[in-house]
Design an enzyme around this catalytic site. Structure first.
Site, short mmCIF file in Angstrom:
data_model
loop_
_atom_site.label_atom_id
_atom_site.label_comp_id
_atom_site.label_asym_id
_atom_site.label_seq_id
_atom_site.Cartn_x
_atom_site.Cartn_y
_atom_site.Cartn_z
CE LYS A 1 6.57 -0.61 9.71
NZ LYS A 1 5.50 0.01 8.93
CD GLU B 1 9.91 -5.98 6.59
OE1 GLU B 1 9.59 -4.87 6.09
OE2 GLU B 1 9.79 -6.24 7.79
CE LYS C 1 -3.25 2.35 3.03
NZ LYS C 1 -3.94 2.32 4.30
CG HIS D 1 -1.49 -35.81 18.63
ND1 HIS D 1 -1.73 -36.99 19.30
CD2 HIS D 1 -2.48 -35.68 17.71
CE1 HIS D 1 -2.79 -37.59 18.76
NE2 HIS D 1 -3.27 -36.79 17.80
CD GLU E 1 -0.73 -4.34 11.90
OE1 GLU E 1 -1.50 -4.51 10.94
OE2 GLU E 1 0.50 -4.25 11.75
N GLY F 1 -4.16 -2.04 5.88
CA GLY F 1 -3.40 -3.18 5.37
C GLY F 1 -4.04 -4.51 5.71
NE ARG F 2 -5.40 -3.82 11.90
CZ ARG F 2 -4.76 -2.64 11.92
NH1 ARG F 2 -3.66 -2.48 11.17
NH2 ARG F 2 -5.20 -1.66 12.65
#
Ligand code: F6P
Length: 547
Positions: A512, A212, A206, A384, A353, A267-268
């Protein structure tokens, strides 16, 4: 005390919780055979059984009052209407406009955003068709069959996890690979097996500033150029989804190959925008559209169903009940469906977030818990490993079990086992096993009295552990869309009750910023270190190891 914790309703809930803690769900089920029927609701292909919760009618009534007093419906309407509800960034919150099939306009600052949204959907549709038909080709004339989707956070989790969840719907002929981590192992592993002439890189960011994603795209670009492509060929092999058109064109992408994003999409919450392009590439536009249709159906349900039937409202209130009145710090998601295995990670970003906040309203420090830790993995695997703690540990961990009733390529033997494990777990969590039952089981096992008591004590299962069970006819695109939107709105309702801004994420900024300062020190090895002694020592050690 904050205004919220001071309300009579909050106090009432606190006292109800004390009451309920003295009771056991197994007794409720024993004395009321209609309990399962009473506490279940179905909407949009999702059947929610919430009867195995620590709730009574009085509790539900008080929770609905809490929602009413917190003005959840008014806040919901403000969101759908395009009001600036993200007040720290001065933005509307309109992921719902991206799946608005009502034909009605949605206004931001007096401007209808729907024409742009619909145009973007058409662009996605055409683009996907041109890739799937082979009409759109790489610079050497080969079809683009390998898609590398680069993004992180919401620009990664939504596309990857929804694609994975819908494997039975994949288009045969293209393969979509997802890369997020800045760790070079990830991008190198993906690119190693690809032919650059057949590869299309979709850079999803965005902001177009995320470290990254930028670095991975640069690495992919270098790989492409080294393999024989030229700067001019970039336009045929690299496209972007971003609201930062300038940065994308500066990178070398053709303006026509940039799919838009808007600042009113977080974003999410962005998989419904062109960030979802890799999903459409994976399974075709029609299936992608079904995903959006499912979310739209849930939006309508959320807007119109009364609280007692409203799935997002019910699941949110149950969450608040445990977080604020039982001290639950986490919530576990347990999809009993291999293809839905990534879903806990998706909801993890969505919820944590959004509601991982401690300021309510403008400046009030909360005196109550907010967003929980979201975790989980596919069933039966967790049985398990970590289920032991849910069954007998000291923490209360509410669980959402999920199971499609029909699965693709159904193998009845496997599916029956999967379902029986799912149901058996919710049953065990609810009823537990008493000391007396365990003691009786040990009769005739050759134990002396002390050993028998000891073992029975260790085997005792307290039960009374809450869970929801969500059943789906099948996990098709439409149902998945509804499921995701259900969790989005659940998070919204909880944020509305706690008064937090569920749509900013300032908490990620400092890391950041400091990361960039540290990077500068790592790269410029001759500069003096001026951080705290621990960080200095870590950087020095890294410098030494990489000298
Ligand atoms: O750093 C957090 C975050 O902003 C998330 O909210 C977002 O999903 C992710 O980074 C990626 O952001 P972008 O799409 O701008 O690269």
């Amino acid at each position: 005390m904050t205004a919220l914790t001071n309300t009579p309703t909050w106090q009432k809930l606190a006292s109800l919780a004390e009451d309920v803690k003295q009771q056991h769900m197994r007794d409720w089920f024993a004395s009321d055979s209609s309990r399962a029927k009473k506490y279940q609701q179905t909407a949009c292909g999702i059947e929610l059984d919430f009867s195995k919760n620590l709730i009574t009618d009085d509790v539900m009534k008080a929770l609905f009052s809490l929602a009413g007093e917190s003005q959840v419906t008014q806040k919901r309407d403000a969101m759908f209407k395009g009001d600036i509800i993200n007040h720290t960034e001065q933005r509307a919150v309109l992921h719902t406009a991206l799946r608005n099939f009502s034909g009605q306009p949605v206004y931001v600052d007096g401007q209808d955003v729907m024409p742009e949204v619909l145009a973007c959907q058409e662009k996605i549709k055409d683009f996907v068709a041109s890739i799937h038909s082979g009409e759109r080709k790489g610079y050497t004339g080969k079809a683009l069959t390998q898609i590398v989707s680069i993004g992180i956070g919401g620009s990664f989790l939504g596309p990857k996890i929804m694609s994975e969840a819908l494997k039975p719907y994949w288009f045969d002929g293209v393969t979509v690979h997802f890369v997020a981590n800045v760790d070079a192992c990830h991008i190198q592993d993906v690119l190693a097996d690809l032919d650059h002439e057949e590869t299309l890189v979709v850079m999803s960011s965005k902001s177009f500033t995320t470290q990254e994603t930028l670095q991975n795209t640069l690495t992919a670009k270098d790989w492409f150029l080294q393999a024989g492509g030229t700067q001019q060929d970039i336009a045929k092999h690299f496209i972007a989804v971003s609201s930062n058109i300038k940065a994308a064109t500066d990178f070398g992408m053709a303006e026509d190959n940039i799919f838009p994003m808007w600042d009113w999409v977080g974003g999410r919450y962005s998989l419904w925008s062109a960030i979802g392009l890799p999903i459409a590439l994976t399974m075709g536009y029609d299936n992608y559209r079904q995903l959006l249709e499912g979310a739209y159906a849930m939006d309508e349900h959320f807007k119109t169903a009364p609280p007692e039937q409203n799935l997002p409202m019910l699941s949110a209130l149950l969450g608040v009940w445990y977080i604020n009145f039982f001290g639950a710090q986490s919530h576990v998601l347990l999809p009993y469906y291999h293809y839905l295995r990534g879903f806990p990670a998706y909801v993890q970003q969505l919820d944590m977030e959004s509601n991982g906040k401690n300021i309510s309203g403008d400046t009030t420090q909360v005196d109550y818990a907010t967003g929980p830790i979201i975790w989980g993995s596919e069933g039966t695997n967790g049985q398990h490993s970590f289920h032991q703690l849910i069954h007998q540990g000291t923490l209360l961990i509410p669980a959402d079990f999920m199971l499609p009733l029909n699965v693709p390529n159904q193998d009845n033997t496997h599916h029956a086992m999967l379902a029986s494990n799912c149901f058996g777990q919710t049953q065990a969590l609810m009823q537990g096993k008493t000391f007396d039952e365990c003691y009786a089981d040990l009769e005739g096992k050759g134990l002396d009295e002390a050993e028998r008591v000891k073992l029975a004590t260790h085997k005792t299962m307290p039960g009374n552990k809450p869970s929801n069970t969500l059943l789906f006819e099948q996990m098709d695109p439409k149902t998945l869309g509804s499921l995701v939107a259900m969790y989005e709105h659940k998070v919204f309702v909880q944020g509305a009750i706690w008064g937090v801004n569920s749509f900013d994420q300032w908490g990620v900024e400092l890391g950041k910023e400091l990361g960039n300062q540290v990077l500068d020190k790592i790269v410029n090895t001759d500069t003096a270190l001026s951080f705290d002694s621990s960080t200095n020592a870590l950087i020095a050690r890294f410098r030494q190891a990489n000298a």
